[in-house]
Design an enzyme around this catalytic site. Structure first.
Site, PDB file in Angstrom:
ATOM      1  N   LYS A 199      12.681  55.263   0.587  1.00 51.63           N
ATOM      2  CA  LYS A 199      12.814  56.447   1.457  1.00 51.63           C
ATOM      3  C   LYS A 199      12.568  56.491   3.114  1.00 51.63           C
ATOM      4  O   LYS A 199      11.755  56.054   3.466  1.00 51.63           O
ATOM      5  CB  LYS A 199      12.841  57.732   0.608  1.00 51.63           C
ATOM      6  CG  LYS A 199      14.525  58.058  -0.642  1.00 51.63           C
ATOM      7  CD  LYS A 199      13.975  59.412  -0.753  1.00 51.63           C
ATOM      8  CE  LYS A 199      15.941  60.103  -2.062  1.00 51.63           C
ATOM      9  NZ  LYS A 199      15.343  61.025  -2.588  1.00 51.63           N
ATOM     10  N   ARG A 212      13.258  57.191 -10.681  1.00 50.94           N
ATOM     11  CA  ARG A 212      14.293  57.313 -10.298  1.00 50.94           C
ATOM     12  C   ARG A 212      14.430  56.369  -9.022  1.00 50.94           C
ATOM     13  O   ARG A 212      13.895  55.892  -8.633  1.00 50.94           O
ATOM     14  CB  ARG A 212      15.686  57.853  -9.756  1.00 50.94           C
ATOM     15  CG  ARG A 212      17.169  57.362  -9.358  1.00 50.94           C
ATOM     16  CD  ARG A 212      17.577  58.797  -8.747  1.00 50.94           C
ATOM     17  NE  ARG A 212      19.321  58.345  -8.671  1.00 50.94           N
ATOM     18  CZ  ARG A 212      19.232  58.434  -7.205  1.00 50.94           C
ATOM     19  NH1 ARG A 212      18.640  58.035  -6.346  1.00 50.94           N
ATOM     20  NH2 ARG A 212      20.351  57.307  -6.586  1.00 50.94           N
TER      21      ARG A 212
END
Length: 274
Positions: free
Chosen positions: A221, A255
């Site tokens: 991210k 995740r």
């Protein structure tokens, strides 16, 4: 801590890894990579071989500013893939990443076994009632507003205090609707600035007061690659660092796009705590 998936109890005392399968054309890292059955099955098989316990299937990109997708399009993208994966890997545990109750229900009927909702029921008032009726595990994330405008809503007086209050209310609502198996996701990158993401990471252990398993989704991210002045493609090392910190602060599931590296991270963590 355990969750019940299709009648099988999954023990989260040893953290588990959830592999990401985006079937969207516009996800920030792997959008458009998996266009046909062969590519999808090859990706899933690789993640399972690398040690993934779950596959998280997403048909709606939730990156900041992503284009909205109709319910019909999300169903058209997701249902055939869920059915395809279940056909070839019948023992697999699929998590359907959606904030829409109709998409959740149809994918559960097609063989998925977990609902992963970025809005924790805020974007579809039928979601929790649906999940309770289906009796499947429910992952609730912290976010404000929608993926299209969430980054305009990053004002908090006390971020962690507000997150704990948010989850307390959501857990109570979920229990009211008969949802037994819950996980919470602090929502790194959702309605949070870069600095706020690291504040959440620094104080992550405070979420343990809720006594609900915590899922962490930071894979590649912008909180990583912007801080390091690089790209999503070069953000694997930073991802592993944050995953390690998260495990040490009590996270029970990771995740990720890169399953092998996450499984190795968990293995080292488990050995350190043996």
């Amino acid at each position: 801590m355990t969750i019940n998936c299709n009648g099988k109890l999954i023990d989260l005392s040893s953290p588990k890894v959830m592999g990401i399968l985006n079937i969207t054309p516009d996800s920030f890292y792997d959008g458009g990579k998996y266009k046909n059955e062969s590519e999808i099955l090859s990706r899933v098989e690789k993640m399972l071989q690398d040690g993934a316990h779950f596959i998280d299937l997403g048909a709606y990109s939730s990156r900041p500013g992503a284009r909205a997708v109709s319910v019909q399009e999300e169903l058209k993208r997701s249902i055939p893939v869920t059915e395809l994966i279940i056909k070839h890997f019948p023992e697999i545990h699929i998590s359907i990443d959606t904030f829409r109750s109709v998409v959740a229900e149809e994918n559960i009927k097609a063989g998925a076994s977990i609902v992963n909702d970025i809005s924790a029921g805020s974007l579809d008032k039928e979601m929790m009632q649906t999940v309770g009726r289906l009796q499947v595990p429910y992952i609730m994330m912290h976010m404000k507003h929608t993926p299209q405008d969430m980054q305009k809503h990053t004002d908090y007086e006390d971020l962690l205090k507000e997150m704990i209050f948010y989850f307390s209310e959501k857990v109570s609502e979920a229990r009211f609707h008969g949802i037994n198996d819950l996980m919470i996701d602090p929502g790194f990158g959702f309605a949070k600035t870069l600095e706020q993401n690291y504040e959440v990471l620094q104080k992550l252990e405070l979420l343990n007061i809720l006594d609900i398993p915590v899922l962490i989704g930071v894979s590649r991210k912008s909180m990583i690659y912007k801080l390091l002045e690089t790209t999503p493609e070069e953000a694997l090392n930073g991802t592993s660092v944050i995953n390690t910190i998260s495990l040490m602060k009590g996270a029970r599931m990771l995740r990720v796009h890169d399953v092998k590296e996450a499984v190795e991270t968990v293995k080292i963590f488990n050995q350190m705590n043996a």
